[in-house]
Scaffold this motif. Structure first.
Motif, PDB file in Angstrom:
ATOM      1  N   TRP A 104       0.828  -1.206   0.000  1.00 16.76           N
ATOM      2  CA  TRP A 104       0.000   0.000   0.000  1.00 16.76           C
ATOM      3  C   TRP A 104       0.865   1.260   0.000  1.00 16.76           C
ATOM      4  CZ3 TRP A 104      -4.798   0.241  -1.440  1.00 16.76           C
ATOM      5  CH2 TRP A 104      -5.617  -0.881  -1.286  1.00 16.76           C
ATOM      6  N   TRP A 196     -11.046   3.934  -6.953  1.00 15.73           N
ATOM      7  CA  TRP A 196     -11.527   3.369  -5.692  1.00 15.73           C
ATOM      8  C   TRP A 196     -10.951   1.958  -5.570  1.00 15.73           C
ATOM      9  CZ3 TRP A 196     -15.549  -0.541  -5.234  1.00 15.73           C
ATOM     10  CH2 TRP A 196     -15.999  -1.030  -6.478  1.00 15.73           C
ATOM     11  N   GLN A 197     -11.165   1.322  -4.421  1.00 13.63           N
ATOM     12  CA  GLN A 197     -10.482   0.057  -4.160  1.00 13.63           C
ATOM     13  C   GLN A 197     -10.850  -1.038  -5.153  1.00 13.63           C
ATOM     14  OE1 GLN A 197      -9.564  -1.480  -0.349  1.00 13.63           O
ATOM     15  NE2 GLN A 197      -9.926   0.447   0.731  1.00 13.63           N
ATOM     16  N   THR A 226     -10.302   8.124  -3.417  1.00 18.25           N
ATOM     17  CA  THR A 226      -9.879   7.022  -2.556  1.00 18.25           C
ATOM     18  C   THR A 226     -10.531   7.098  -1.182  1.00 18.25           C
ATOM     19  OG1 THR A 226      -7.918   8.136  -1.627  1.00 18.25           O
ATOM     20  CG2 THR A 226      -7.621   6.923  -3.705  1.00 18.25           C
ATOM     21  N   MET A 232      -8.421   4.171   1.834  1.00 21.98           N
ATOM     22  CA  MET A 232      -7.334   3.220   1.700  1.00 21.98           C
ATOM     23  C   MET A 232      -6.614   3.110   3.046  1.00 21.98           C
ATOM     24  SD  MET A 232      -7.426   2.554  -1.619  1.00 21.98           S
ATOM     25  CE  MET A 232      -7.878   3.294  -3.200  1.00 21.98           C
TER      26      MET A 232
END
Length: 288
Positions: A104, A196-197, A226, A232
């Motif tokens: 990440w 987005w995820q 995000t 996140m």
């Protein structure tokens, strides 16, 4: 249809490709998606009605632009095409796995590098493209405030008005959004546009982004999104900020940037997103 896809893949890779394995996989709400394999080559296929070819072509173009930067990975585009009644996009197949803390952080760093390395002279894109199933206008504009207020917020409000969903005077709302961005200095850069995820994956310790709605805009639109449907992990923001810190006032601007996506969801799905759009607009008006 499958014969068309086999033929097109074979032409691109320079050897015969014949489907030995075909599996339906998840790929969002818009397209049917498959994993195809001949046990040597693996591909991810998106299928939709034939008139949707333009959406696949614009997606392929955005992926190619992201790929050229070598800052952050995205799936290789193999080909696009049509059969008698279907259109399709063929991509590299990527088996995704779990992301750790370091993944990440690296994602944040690489996204920042993509934004840093892609400066452009104007806001917009070489053609209109799509955000979900909604057309996204991208006429070139030298003024970011005008571009976003008119071609993002105003466009969505007009589409809603055509469905008799009214949030107020469109010109006034455009003016408020424009003036809220008044003193924000922006360098145009390549943005993912729908970050987005669900449009991020990790494979073999590498991060991949896909399903872009790219254009040259304010990098903050990516960071804002995000946070729209659940943030996140903190490591992502740390990696980004260490590489390319955001300017002050982002928390105010992100309300406007995410207003665009909420309006688009109201256009696509209606229901709760209409109420969410009204609530978001009230927060923006309270800042004005």
């Amino acid at each position: 249809m499958w014969q068309n896809i086999e033929r097109d893949i074979s032409q691109v890779i320079g050897e015969e490709f014949s489907i030995k394995h075909k599996q339906l996989v998840t790929g969002g709400d818009i397209n049917l998606c498959y994993w195809l394999s001949d046990y040597q080559h693996n591909y991810f296929i998106k299928l939709n009605d034939k008139p949707r070819l333009q959406q696949f072509e614009t997606e392929a173009y955005s992926l190619a632009k992201i790929k050229q930067l070598n800052a952050i990975a995205c799936p290789d585009v193999i080909t696009t095409g049509t059969s008698l009644d279907k259109s399709y996009l063929v991509l590299e197949y990527l088996p995704f796995n779990h992301a750790g803390t370091k993944n990440w952080w690296l994602f944040g760093k690489q996204l920042a590098q993509m934004h840093q390395q892609s400066s452009h002279g104007q806001f917009g894109w070489q053609h209109d493209n799509f955000i979900g199933n909604t057309q996204q206008p991208n006429d070139w504009q030298s003024n970011w405030r005008t571009f976003f207020a008119e071609q993002r917020i105003g466009w969505q409000l007009q589409l809603l008005a055509e469905k008799s969903i009214i949030f107020g005077d469109i010109e006034h709302i455009i003016s408020v959004c424009h003036d809220t961005l008044l003193h924000h200095q922006v360098t145009p850069c390549l943005v993912h546009g729908d970050l987005w995820q669900g449009n991020i994956g990790f494979s073999d310790s590498r991060v991949f982004i896909y399903d872009p709605a790219s254009y040259y805009g304010d990098r903050e639109v990516d960071i804002a999104m995000t946070e729209l449907f659940g943030q996140m992990p903190d490591e992502f923001y740390q990696g980004y900020q260490e590489t390319y810190p955001l300017q002050s006032g982002f928390d105010k601007r992100k309300l406007i940037y995410n207003f665009y996506h909420i309006l688009n969801h109201a256009n696509l799905f209606g229901g709760v997103y209409i109420e969410q759009s009204k609530a978001n607009l009230n927060r923006i008006l309270a800042l004005y």
